[in-house]
Design a protein around this motif. Structure first.
Motif, PDB file in Angstrom:
ATOM      1  N   HIS A 196       0.826  -1.206   0.000  1.00 29.98           N
ATOM      2  CA  HIS A 196       0.000   0.000   0.000  1.00 29.98           C
ATOM      3  C   HIS A 196       0.860   1.257   0.000  1.00 29.98           C
ATOM      4  N   GLN A 200      -1.237   3.033  -4.966  1.00 27.47           N
ATOM      5  CA  GLN A 200      -2.368   3.873  -4.557  1.00 27.47           C
ATOM      6  C   GLN A 200      -3.440   3.907  -5.643  1.00 27.47           C
ATOM      7  N   ARG A 212      -4.661  -5.686  -4.312  1.00 30.89           N
ATOM      8  CA  ARG A 212      -3.211  -5.484  -4.416  1.00 30.89           C
ATOM      9  C   ARG A 212      -2.485  -6.798  -4.693  1.00 30.89           C
ATOM     10  N   GLU A 254       4.976  -3.582   5.628  1.00 34.10           N
ATOM     11  CA  GLU A 254       3.569  -3.201   5.651  1.00 34.10           C
ATOM     12  C   GLU A 254       3.112  -2.919   7.084  1.00 34.10           C
TER      13      GLU A 254
END
Length: 381
Positions: A196, A200, A212, A254
């Protein structure tokens, strides 16, 4: 024997490996120019290390836009395929098993490396930070540079990239490779889609974690359709941040790395690939992967599991004995010790790494490391 777990044979897909010791992907930047073509010297380098149970090549760009460092080899032209055939023939002559690592750096590139000086490509138009590309400044000379601002891929271009991965897999089989590994780590293209931080997008390839992971799934399925799942591996760096002297490589940590990568591994399990390779942080005093993560990886994935990152035989053998790993990869020790499995099996001392010759150059620090038998013979003369 304290390291006996590493010396046991094991199956990997359709292959039987003679030991659990892996030569992992290691960027060496010694391809022939022009054209980023594998050379006879590269064939010798890999052949010298064919006593590994398993070899994965250095990252090999699947198309010209996939290059982020000068002099890295490709696998998209006939000349490159022919060069890699020399490598695979040399390894097979010594009884080795070798996979090609399919690589696309995405935004970790520079306009100097891109066709027609274009912007690098990425899931989103976000510049890569705290990471360097490497461009040529003259014959056998280059410099580290900040990556250029990338442009965002269209959905049609994403579909084309999936097809490019599949074509690269076909090229690898033509070159004689025993299978392929998809590079989904270290902040490069597939990792950029997963993260992330870099992704975007607001379409079907961005936003939620399943979105994703869509590019990962599509690439893995497309490559599996070409080579078969039993000749396919994937590399991740779930908690990766690494500094290699002046050359900095930073992957994405992440907000929930455990949850993100267990979900990603479920994708691989559904496809049924042969192995998962996990590269850990490799700087001095780096933290180990949490035990709970290793156990969740094992319970989620039924294929073979490879770990890499600062491993010694003393540290790797217990993981194999405990059933948390199936194979252990040794990077820098294998660069400096072409006969590393024999050294581990016999407790022989290791050569010192020539750190100044890791990237680029000729045979120095590449194919000139002695085998232990040669050292003994010289010592007795």
């Amino acid at each position: 024997m304290p390291h006996s777990a590493l010396m046991q044979p094991i199956t990997l897909g359709r292959h039987t490996l003679k030991n659990r010791i892996v030569l992992p992907p290691l960027t060496r930047q010694r391809s022939g120019q022009p054209g980023n073509v594998p050379t006879d010297l590269m064939a010798l380098y890999y052949q010298q290390r064919a006593s590994a149970g398993f070899i994965v090549t250095e990252g090999t760009q699947i198309e010209p836009r996939g290059q982020g460092y000068a002099w890295t080899p490709g696998i998209y032209t006939n000349e490159q395929i022919a060069g890699w055939r020399k490598v695979t023939d040399a390894v097979h002559a010594k009884g080795g098993v070798i996979f090609a690592q399919l690589w696309h750096v995405g935004r970790v590139s520079h306009t100097a490396l891109q066709p027609d000086g274009a912007a690098p490509i990425a899931p989103s138009a976000l510049q890569a930070l705290k990471v360097k590309a490497f461009i040529e400044t003259g014959p056998n000379s280059g410099t580290l540079v900040e990556p250029s601002m990338p442009r965002e891929l269209s959905v049609a271009e994403i579909n084309e990239l999936v097809a490019l991965y599949a074509q690269a897999a076909k090229n690898a089989l033509t070159a004689g490779f025993d299978g392929v590994e998809i590079h989904c780590a270290n902040g490069y293209l597939v990792n950029q889609f997963i993260s992330h931080h870099a992704n975007q997008r607001t379409d079907e390839y961005g936003g939620s974690l399943p979105n994703r992971l869509r590019f990962l799934r599509e690439v893995v399925e497309a490559v599996s359709a070409v080579v078969g799942p039993d000749r396919l591996g994937v590399r991740f760096t779930p908690l990766f941040t690494s500094t290699d002297q002046d050359r900095v490589y930073i992957g994405f940590v992440e907000d929930d790395p455990h949850g993100t990568y267990i979900e990603a591994i479920k994708v691989l399990e559904e496809v049924g690939i042969a192995y998962l390779s996990i590269a850990e942080a490799d700087w001095d005093n780096a933290p180990d992967l949490p035990e709970v993560f290793r156990r969740d990886v094992r319970s989620t994935f039924s294929g073979r599991i490879i770990y890499a990152g600062r491993y010694t035989a003393e540290r790797g053998a217990p993981l194999v004995a405990a059933g948390l790993a199936d194979l252990i990869a040794f990077g820098r020790p294998f660069i400096a010790n072409p006969d590393l499995p024999a050294r581990i099996a016999n407790g022989w001392p290791l050569n010192r790494l020539n750190a100044a010759a890791l990237y680029g150059g000729t045979e120095e620090g590449f194919t000139d490391y002695p085998f232990y038998a040669e050292e003994r013979e010289e010592a007795l003369c």
